[in-house]
Write an enzyme that holds these catalytic residues in place. Structure first.
Site, PDB file in Angstrom:
ATOM      1  N   HIS A  71       0.831  -1.218   0.000  1.00 44.72           N
ATOM      2  CA  HIS A  71       0.000   0.000   0.000  1.00 44.72           C
ATOM      3  C   HIS A  71       0.861   1.262   0.000  1.00 44.72           C
ATOM      4  O   HIS A  71       0.423   2.306   0.482  1.00 44.72           O
ATOM      5  CB  HIS A  71      -0.954   0.038   1.209  1.00 44.72           C
ATOM      6  CG  HIS A  71      -1.719  -1.233   1.416  1.00 44.72           C
ATOM      7  ND1 HIS A  71      -2.988  -1.439   0.938  1.00 44.72           N
ATOM      8  CD2 HIS A  71      -1.366  -2.391   2.038  1.00 44.72           C
ATOM      9  CE1 HIS A  71      -3.404  -2.657   1.268  1.00 44.72           C
ATOM     10  NE2 HIS A  71      -2.434  -3.265   1.928  1.00 44.72           N
ATOM     11  N   GLU A  93       9.517   9.028 -16.231  1.00 42.78           N
ATOM     12  CA  GLU A  93       8.111   9.387 -16.466  1.00 42.78           C
ATOM     13  C   GLU A  93       7.621   8.844 -17.802  1.00 42.78           C
ATOM     14  O   GLU A  93       6.486   8.390 -17.933  1.00 42.78           O
ATOM     15  CB  GLU A  93       7.950  10.908 -16.427  1.00 42.78           C
ATOM     16  CG  GLU A  93       8.223  11.506 -15.054  1.00 42.78           C
ATOM     17  CD  GLU A  93       8.260  13.032 -15.116  1.00 42.78           C
ATOM     18  OE1 GLU A  93       9.360  13.588 -15.259  1.00 42.78           O
ATOM     19  OE2 GLU A  93       7.185  13.650 -15.039  1.00 42.78           O
TER      20      GLU A  93
END
Ligand code: ARG
Length: 492
Positions: free
Chosen positions: A170, A304
């Protein structure tokens, strides 16, 4: 066909047709433009010529092409190959696609004999062949790139096999692992990508040439011979399927989409880990870019783009499947729309693999920051609970006790280390020595001695095993990239 075109009345405008007869009017210029695929399918020029060399060789061996015509065709194809390679070939939209450009150029060059090359062949089996040859070469190149990436990861994992870092679930600090273990997790996914590519190469290893337009040919050709000349495992089993089948392209694009998805996860982690908020990794300037406005910025643009390109490759897969959906047998012009997604998806995957490799090899992991995060993240909380279990406390109780301690420390902005082993021991009814042992992250890693676990020695061995498999993968990649007999004939 030749007879009918010779006797057909010549109507005004019919002269723009490359062949065939009986047309009442010229093609509309917009139809010419929409129909043409040469702007993108010329990418398969090498494969198209190799396919023609194999086909002509087989025709001549079967007595369907005389020795002189065969020699003229082979010589012409070689010359055209050299012209294209040298950038001296004039591609023409009026000649529609790569197949007709090359055949028409052959006619310009050697005259009437060129008209015999297309004997017992259709553009439908021709394009199916070209795509399989192109895919083979491209997937072999991708296997090489995957091997390179796996090697970079294997080496870095070896170097960092015992560097502790936070493992996450998480995106919350969870339990300790090592940098090497983390890198090998990505490598495990990339190895599956490579296995899928090999699988795809094997399943697509079929020669469609000889299927004709859809129903084979009445002429006595030898499909086994072209299969051998083109380096395929076997001829296709059904002519209707062979000209309409694009499964291999869809499979390859799925491989690309999933492979790019794996790269996007690496890209995202690099974006996070190079941020000041994490500070786990530094990328050398060669892989970052500056901001046009903010002087202090170093942007992880390549990371990216690894993250973003997967969207485009997934789009390519969806585009192809959408083209294929509901198509009746056998060839339909819709299939011309398979090429742009195919080329785009596989080139994008290839290029992202290529840039990811040196970037990951050059990534500098920051030991002190990695250790600091371990400390602040209470990563040894589970280990403390396990120590209580070993002392006879039921796990649920141990969990509660440690959770309460962590909550208090977090509130007070303290860590296990700043509270100290003695105080912890008192709170949890353990001995100080026991707590000290538990709070040693390296010991914690050594205790995680299960197959597939982050024990540093296991990690190092896994990295060694990976590097051995990389060598095997390279052998595979080169086997698929070897020139087939027709390519050697072309080279002369
Ligand atoms: N350019 C075409 C394609 O890529 C070649 C096959 C054309 N066949 C035909 N019957 N029109 O699909």
């Amino acid at each position: 066909m030749a007879g009918s075109s010779a006797t057909a009345p010549q109507t005004a405008g019919s002269s723009d047709r490359l062949w065939g007869g009986g047309y009442g009017e010229a093609t509309h210029p917009l139809v010419l433009r929409m129909n043409a695929s040469v702007s993108f399918d010329r990418r398969m020029w090498h494969e198209d010529i190799v396919g023609s060399v194999a086909h002509a060789t087989m025709l001549s061996e079967c007595g369907l092409l005389g020795a002189d015509d065969y020699a003229a065709i082979l010589g012409g194809l070689r010359a055209i190959h050299a012209d294209i390679l040298a950038g001296q070939f004039a591609w023409s939209e009026a000649r529609e696609d790569v197949h007709m450009n090359i055949e028409a150029a052959l006619r310009d060059r050697i005259g009437a004999a060129a008209g015999r090359l297309h004997t017992a062949r259709s553009r439908n089996d021709q394009v199916a062949l070209d795509e399989r040859l192109w895919l083979r070469r491209q997937l072999a190149a991708i296997l090489e790139r995957l091997a390179g990436l796996l090697e970079a990861l294997g080496r870095s994992a070896t170097e960092h096999h015992d560097w502790p870092m936070c493992g996450y679930t998480h995106l919350q600090r969870a339990q300790p692992v090592t940098v090497g273990h983390h890198l090998l997790a990505h490598a495990t996914a990339f190895e599956r990508d490579a296995a899928r590519v090999v699988d795809c190469l094997q399943r697509q290893d079929v020669n469609p040439l000889g299927s004709g337009a859809l129903a084979g040919t009445t002429l006595a050709i030898d499909r086994a011979r072209t299969t051998e000349l083109l380096g395929f495992a076997r001829p296709s089993r059904n002519s209707l399927d062979a000209v309409g089948d694009r499964d291999h392209l869809a499979e390859a694009l799925f491989c690309a989409a999933l492979g790019s998805t794996h790269l996007s996860r690496v890209g995202e982690e690099l974006v996070l880990f190079t941020s000041a908020e994490f500070g786990y990794v530094r990328l050398p300037d060669a892989f970052t870019t500056g901001s046009s406005l903010m002087p202090q910025k170093k942007n992880p643009d390549m990371a990216e783009l690894l993250r973003a390109k997967s969207g485009r490759v997934l789009g390519d897969l969806v585009a192809l499947l959408t083209v294929l959906k509901g198509l009746p047998l056998a060839y339909n012009k819709d299939l011309q729309e398979d090429k742009e997604p195919l080329f785009d998806g596989l080139s994008t995957w290839h290029d992202t693999l290529e840039v990811a490799t040196p970037m990951l090899a050059a990534a500098r992991w920051q030991k002190a920051t990695l250790l600091g995060a371990l400390d602040r993240g209470f990563l040894l909380a589970t280990d403390l609970a396990d120590a209580l279990v070993n002392a006879g406390v039921p796990f649920r109780t141990a969990h509660e006790q440690v959770a309460a301690l962590v909550a208090q420390l977090a509130e007070a902005d303290k860590t296990f280390r700043t509270l100290g082993a003695k105080a912890i021991a008192q709170r949890l009814t353990l001995t100080e020595a026991q707590v000290k042992e538990v709070l040693d992250v390296r010991r914690s890693l050594r205790l995680r001695d299960v197959p597939g676990g982050p024990h540093p020695v296991r990690v190092r061995k896994e990295a060694e095993g990976l590097l051995e498999r990389v060598a095997e993968l390279r052998v595979q990649a080169r086997r698929w990239a070897w020139p087939c007999p027709a390519e050697r004939l072309l080279a002369g």
